[in-house]
Design an enzyme around this catalytic site. Structure first.
Site, short mmCIF file in Angstrom:
data_model
loop_
_atom_site.label_atom_id
_atom_site.label_comp_id
_atom_site.label_asym_id
_atom_site.label_seq_id
_atom_site.Cartn_x
_atom_site.Cartn_y
_atom_site.Cartn_z
N LEU A 153 0.76 -1.13 -0.17
CA LEU A 153 -0.02 -0.22 0.03
C LEU A 153 0.84 1.23 0.04
O LEU A 153 1.88 1.12 0.43
CB LEU A 153 -0.89 0.06 1.15
CG LEU A 153 -0.49 -0.15 2.54
CD1 LEU A 153 0.15 1.30 3.10
CD2 LEU A 153 -1.41 -0.38 3.54
N LEU A 253 8.90 8.40 -12.51
CA LEU A 253 9.69 8.93 -13.64
C LEU A 253 9.74 10.39 -13.24
O LEU A 253 10.48 11.23 -13.99
CB LEU A 253 9.48 8.77 -15.10
CG LEU A 253 9.41 7.33 -15.29
CD1 LEU A 253 9.09 7.37 -17.03
CD2 LEU A 253 10.84 6.56 -15.33
N CYS A 263 9.65 4.04 3.45
CA CYS A 263 10.21 2.63 2.76
C CYS A 263 11.31 2.70 1.96
O CYS A 263 12.19 1.81 2.17
CB CYS A 263 8.79 2.01 2.19
SG CYS A 263 7.51 1.66 3.24
N ARG A 330 8.66 10.73 8.03
CA ARG A 330 9.90 9.79 8.02
C ARG A 330 10.63 9.96 6.77
O ARG A 330 9.99 9.94 5.55
CB ARG A 330 9.36 8.48 8.37
CG ARG A 330 9.13 8.17 9.67
CD ARG A 330 8.31 6.73 9.78
NE ARG A 330 7.21 6.58 9.14
CZ ARG A 330 6.66 5.35 9.43
NH1 ARG A 330 7.15 4.31 10.09
NH2 ARG A 330 5.53 4.94 8.78
N1 LIG Z 1 4.08 2.75 5.71
C1 LIG Z 1 4.12 2.10 4.73
O1 LIG Z 1 3.62 2.80 3.75
C2 LIG Z 1 4.47 0.72 4.42
C3 LIG Z 1 3.92 0.08 3.21
C4 LIG Z 1 4.29 -1.18 2.92
C5 LIG Z 1 5.08 -1.98 4.03
N2 LIG Z 1 5.41 -1.39 5.19
C6 LIG Z 1 6.15 -2.03 6.15
O2 LIG Z 1 5.48 -2.49 7.14
C7 LIG Z 1 5.91 -2.61 8.29
C8 LIG Z 1 5.16 -1.31 9.45
O3 LIG Z 1 5.35 -0.22 8.73
P1 LIG Z 1 4.52 1.02 9.45
O4 LIG Z 1 4.85 2.35 8.53
O5 LIG Z 1 3.33 0.36 9.67
O6 LIG Z 1 5.28 1.16 10.82
P2 LIG Z 1 4.85 1.91 11.93
O7 LIG Z 1 6.09 2.42 13.01
O8 LIG Z 1 3.87 3.14 11.63
O9 LIG Z 1 3.95 0.91 12.94
C9 LIG Z 1 4.78 -0.01 13.77
C10 LIG Z 1 3.98 -0.24 14.92
O10 LIG Z 1 4.33 -1.56 15.55
C11 LIG Z 1 4.32 -1.24 17.07
N3 LIG Z 1 5.16 -2.04 17.71
C12 LIG Z 1 6.40 -2.35 17.81
N4 LIG Z 1 6.92 -3.37 18.35
C13 LIG Z 1 5.90 -4.00 18.94
C14 LIG Z 1 5.52 -5.05 19.50
N5 LIG Z 1 6.44 -6.08 20.04
N6 LIG Z 1 4.20 -5.45 19.87
C15 LIG Z 1 3.36 -4.98 19.37
N7 LIG Z 1 3.39 -3.70 18.50
C16 LIG Z 1 4.66 -3.24 18.47
C17 LIG Z 1 4.99 0.28 17.16
O11 LIG Z 1 4.51 0.76 18.39
C18 LIG Z 1 4.13 0.86 15.97
O12 LIG Z 1 2.86 1.53 16.51
C19 LIG Z 1 7.50 -2.14 8.09
O13 LIG Z 1 8.13 -3.21 7.73
C20 LIG Z 1 7.49 -1.18 6.50
O14 LIG Z 1 8.63 -1.44 6.15
C21 LIG Z 1 5.17 0.06 5.34
#
Ligand SMILES: NC(=O)c1ccc[n+]([C@@H]2O[C@H](COP(=O)([O-])OP(=O)(O)OC[C@H]3O[C@@H](n4cnc5c(N)ncnc54)[C@H](O)[C@@H]3O)[C@@H](O)[C@H]2O)c1
Length: 431
Positions: A153, A253, A263, A330
């Protein structure tokens, strides 16, 4: 299905809410108690169009729940999605401490067969390590199956991207997990969107490969931008001409300030780390990262051509986040640019449709304006940092021309010819 999302951030909260909206019973669990308390009161931890309304609806219909109680979250669900952060470590490789900590909690509390789905972006081979951590942490033996289901997403379009995705990738060797994941995504399958089943390692690789390819396209255009400036070409038209080729396509592009966000930078660096760990030359991707960093550094020197001395100058900045329709700061280039401008003596008046940014509260020379016209009043320069749609349709005469402001358009949203016709001093990228 009974589903738990471990991590209620951008990915966990959005995908959990969408899965609840498909009719599943979903628990969003997070270790951040303030986030969970806020969600219980209906406060969103971030801005994502349409999400607040969907959360409210599913909470009302008792399909969506929030908790900090890990034991309850694990024991009451059949499918557990890992959606915790995987930031860059000091060496650029993915730091998996949150993933492993969640895996240990699963091992500790598991009370029957579960499907453990890794949705966080992780290096190839991580699912095997998660499986080992869960097994080692088990107090009583239970069966479980591992799945890699990377998320694609885009912030700002997260609900549409999740409900009408280009594809769903499910990597697993378990037939039972495959069956349960098909049920989870039944609503999407009905729309005809493709579900691709692979082995776990291939699924893990698809995510990094996709992000690295998109970042490469952006860096490629940012490599051409200074060439266009030197020889007199228009990088936006070069991109258009390239994009009309079906083999290339028009997306990703855009030359500009370089890629940012949570990301691309970290995923490119993590893939470099994995390649090097395996003894494979990663110089091509290192250059992608290097071009991106170089691009961010060219911005202030360019600005000097418009305003040779920044001391005492008032600069209105339009948009702060790394892209429109999100408040995610970020790796946004504004985080480096604004302190630099302040250091050179400029006064910053910033406007962002998603609201004030806490990152700049410490600078008394940076002030948030709710009204873009007021931010521009008596300013010397406008910097277009993020391409929100509302900037494309702004009343230019009223906001810019009347105040005789110069423009530095870091996103190439306006036409240089039109600016020339209107006698507006205008600078963009690669044109
Ligand atoms: N943000 C994006 O657009 C996006 C898109 C695709 C994939 N991703 C991937 O998805 C993953 C999450 O990204 P995000 O942007 O949602 O991160 P984020 O920082 O917004 O959310 C992560 C959450 O995990 C919680 N957390 C950490 N350790 C924990 C634990 N042990 N138990 C429960 N909760 C815990 C944190 O408090 C936080 O709220 C990453 O690997 C990222 O690369 C992100």
């Amino acid at each position: 299905m009974n589903i738990t999302m471990i991590g209620a951030g951008y990915v966990g909260l959005t995908t959990g809410t969408c899965l609840a909206n498909f009719g599943n019973n979903v628990i969003c669990m997070d270790v951040d108690a303030d986030k969970i308390t806020g969600l219980e009161k209906g406060e969103m931890p971030f801005f994502e169009p349409g999400l607040k309304e969907m959360v409210e609806q599913n909470v009302k219909e008792k399909r969506l729940h929030f908790t900090t109680d890990m034991q309850k979250a694990i024991q009451e669900s059949d499918i557990i999605f890992l959606c915790v952060g995987t930031p860059s470590g000091p060496d650029g490789k993915a730091d998996l401490k949150y993933v492993f900590s969640a895996a240990e909690s699963i091992g500790k509390h598991i009370n029957g067969f579960k499907v453990i789905v890794d949705k966080s972006t992780v290096p190839v081979g991580t699912a095997g390590q998660v499986e080992k951590k869960i097994t080692e942490s088990m107090e009583t033996k239970h069966e479980f199956a591992m799945v890699s289901n990377p998320e694609f997403l885009r912030e700002g379009f997260a609900i549409t991207d999740f409900t009408i995705p280009d594809r769903i990738v499910i990597g697993t060797s378990s037939e039972k997990a495959k069956e349960m994941m098909t049920k989870v995504y039944k609503s999407i399958e009905r729309t005809g969107r493709p579900i691709m089943f692979t082995d776990i390692k291939t699924a893990e690789m698809i995510k990094y490969a996709s992000n690295a390819m998109l970042a490469t396209r952006i860096s490629f255009m940012n490599l051409l931008a200074p060439l266009c400036e030197k020889v007199g070409g228009d990088v936006k038209l070069v991109a258009k001409g390239m994009g009309l080729d079906n083999r290339i396509g028009p997306r990703f592009l855009q030359a500009g300030v370089g890629y940012g966000g949570s990301c691309f930078p970290k995923d490119v660096r993590a893939l470099i780390g994995t390649l090097e760990e395996q003894g494979i030359d990663a110089s091509m991707l290192k250059e992608v990262d290097e071009v991106n960093e170089r691009q961010k550094k060219t911005l202030v020197p360019k600005l000097k051509k418009l305003l040779p001395d920044l001391k005492g100058k008032k600069i209105a900045i339009w948009g702060l986040a790394f892209k429109p329709r999100t408040d995610d700061m970020r790796e946004a280039s504004s985080l480096k640019m604004i302190p630099l401008l302040i250091k050179k003596g400029a006064y910053i008046r910033y406007y962002d449709p998603s609201g004030i940014k806490k990152e700049f509260k410490k600078y008394k020379q940076a002030v948030f304006y709710k009204d873009i016209s007021k931010a521009c009043l008596k300013s010397d320069l406008v910097i277009i940092h993020t391409e929100w749609n509302e900037f494309k349709t702004i009343n230019f005469k009223k906001v810019v021309k009347k105040n005789n402001i110069k423009i530095f358009d870091m996103r190439n949203i306006y036409s240089p010819n039109k600016m020339k016709k209107n006698n507006i001093k205008y600078f963009s990228i690669g044109r």
